[in-house]
Design an enzyme around this catalytic site. Structure first.
Site: not given
Ligand code: TRP
Length: 329
Positions: A111, A194, A197
Site C-alpha cells: 500500500k 486471473k 477488478k
C-alpha cells in the site's frame, strides 16, 4: 460446529472469479457452520471513499452477496460499522500490537508503495482491526485467499499474545479455511492471469447479457491449432477453464475435441461460452435488481444481523474488559 467469520470488501462489484472462487464456498459453509459474514466498511475508510459513495457501495455489495444465495436465515449477515464493539476490541488489541510487526506486513508495504500520498494509521493497523473482527466472535475458521494468509497469521499471533499476557485461555487461534485443490482460479479474458477488478478483464455478475456477449467475443485467443492433438495456448486454455465451470461437460468435450482435431472455430466457442455464462449470471443479476429495489428487506437483514452480531461481540468485549482489569466500582 465451527464458528466462521469472513469480512467482505465493500468496494467493487462481484465478478465470476469472486463467485466461483469465494462466494460458492460461503454458500457451502453457511449450511454447516455458525457463520458471520459482514461488509468491512470500517476497513473501507483506509482508502478515503467519498461520503456520497460509501453507503451505495455497501448496499451494492450486500445485495450482490444476498443475490448469490448468502442466506441471512442461516448466516449472520451484518455491516461492520453497525457493531461498534469491534472498534473497542481493536483499540484494546492495538496496545499489544507492535509498530515494527505492522510495518513489516506485506499488504502495508504494498500500500505505501502504491499510495505514498495516503499512508494513514488505519492502514498500518488494518491487521489489528481484522483480528478484532475475527476473534470478537471467537471464530475458529476463516475462509481466506492467499492474499489474506499473512493477516490471519497475525490474528493468531494477537490472540495468542492476549492469552499469554493475561495468562488466560480465552481466544481460540483461528485456522484458515483453505479450499486448496477445490479452489478454482478463474482467469480473465485478456489471455493472462486471473480475473480481477482492476485488470479490466472480468465479467461482473451485474453485467447485462449484451455486455457479456461483447466481452466474451473480444476475448484473446490465438491463430488456431496447427496440428492435431496440440495443447491449447494460454489464452485458449483460459476460455476452456471458464467453460468448465459454467457449461455442461458435454459442451466442454465437444469443443475440446474440435480443438484436438483442428476443426475449432473460436467464434463458435465464444458464442456458446457467452450464453452459458449468461445462464449463470442472469438469474443473479435479476435478483440483484430485485433486492436493491427492496430497501425494507435490506434494512431488515442488516438490523437482524447487526443485533445477532452485537450480542456475540458485546459478550466478548465485556469478558475482555474484565480480563484486562476494568472492574465496576
Ligand atoms: N481483509 C479482507 C480482504 O481484504 C477483508 C476482511 C476484513 C476480512 N476483516 C476480515 C476477511 C475478517 C476475513 C475475516 O478481503
Amino acid at each position: 460446529m465451527d464458528t466462521v467469520v469472513s469480512g467482505i470488501r465493500s468496494t467493487g462489484n462481484l465478478h465470476l472469479g469472486n463467485y466461483f472462487g469465494a462466494v460458492k464456498n460461503f454458500l457451502k459453509m453457511q449450511k454447516e457452520n455458525n457463520c458471520f459474514f459482514f461488509i468491512a466498511d470500517y476497513h473501507a475508510l483506509t482508502t478515503h471513499p467519498h461520503p456520497d459513495d460509501l453507503h451505495g457501495n455497501i448496499k451494492q455489495v450486500l445485495a450482490e452477496y444476498l443475490a448469490c444465495g448468502i442466506d441471512p436465515e442461516s448466516a449472520t449477515v451484518f455491516i461492520q460499522s453497525d457493531v461498534p464493539e469491534v472498534s473497542e476490541l481493536y483499540l484494546l488489541l492495538n496496545m499489544n500490537a507492535y509498530v515494527g510487526e505492522l510495518e513489516r506486513t506485506a499488504s502495508f508495504k504494498e500500500k505505501i508503495r502504491k499510495h505514498p500520498d495516503n499512508i494513514n494509521a488505519g492502514l498500518l493497523t488494518y491487521p489489528v482491526l481484522m483480528a478484532a473482527d475475527i476473534i470478537i466472535h471467537k471464530a475458529n475458521k476463516v475462509p481466506v485467499g492467499k492474499d489474506q494468509e499473512q493477516h490471519l497469521e497475525m490474528t493468531r499471533r494477537f490472540a495468542r499474545r492476549f492469552n499469554t499476557i493475561y495468562d488466560v485461555d480465552y481466544f481460540p487461534e483461528p485456522d484458515a479455511y483453505n479450499f486448496g485443490n477445490e479452489l478454482i482460479k478463474i482467469p480473465g479474458l485478456d489471455g493472462t492471469g486471473k480475473m480481477g477488478k482492476s485488470e479490466g478483464n472480468g465479467i461482473f455478475l451485474a453485467d447485462p447479457p449484451e455486455i457479456i456477449r461483447k466481452k466474451v467475443m473480444s476475448a484473446v485467443t490465438d491463430a488456431g491449432p496447427s496440428q492435431p492433438g496440440q495443447e491449447p495456448s494460454e489464452p485458449v486454455k483460459n476460455l476452456f477453464t471458464i467453460m468448465s465451470v459454467v457449461s455442461d461437460p458435454s459442451t466442454v468435450k465437444y469443443f475440446t475435441d474440435k480443438h484436438s482435431s483442428c476443426e475449432i472455430r473460436y467464434g463458435d466457442l465464444k458464442k456458446q461460452l457467452a450464453e452459458d455464462i449468461i445462464k449463470v449470471t442472469d438469474p443473479i443479476r435479476n435478483r440483484i435488481k430485485d433486492i436493491l429495489a427492496d430497501n425494507q428487506y435490506l434494512a431488515r437483514v442488516v438490523r437482524e444481523g447487526g443485533e445477532k452480531a452485537r450480542a456475540s461481540a458485546s459478550k466478548t468485549v465485556r469478558e475482555v474488559r474484565e480480563i484486562i482489569g476494568y472492574r465496576p466500582f
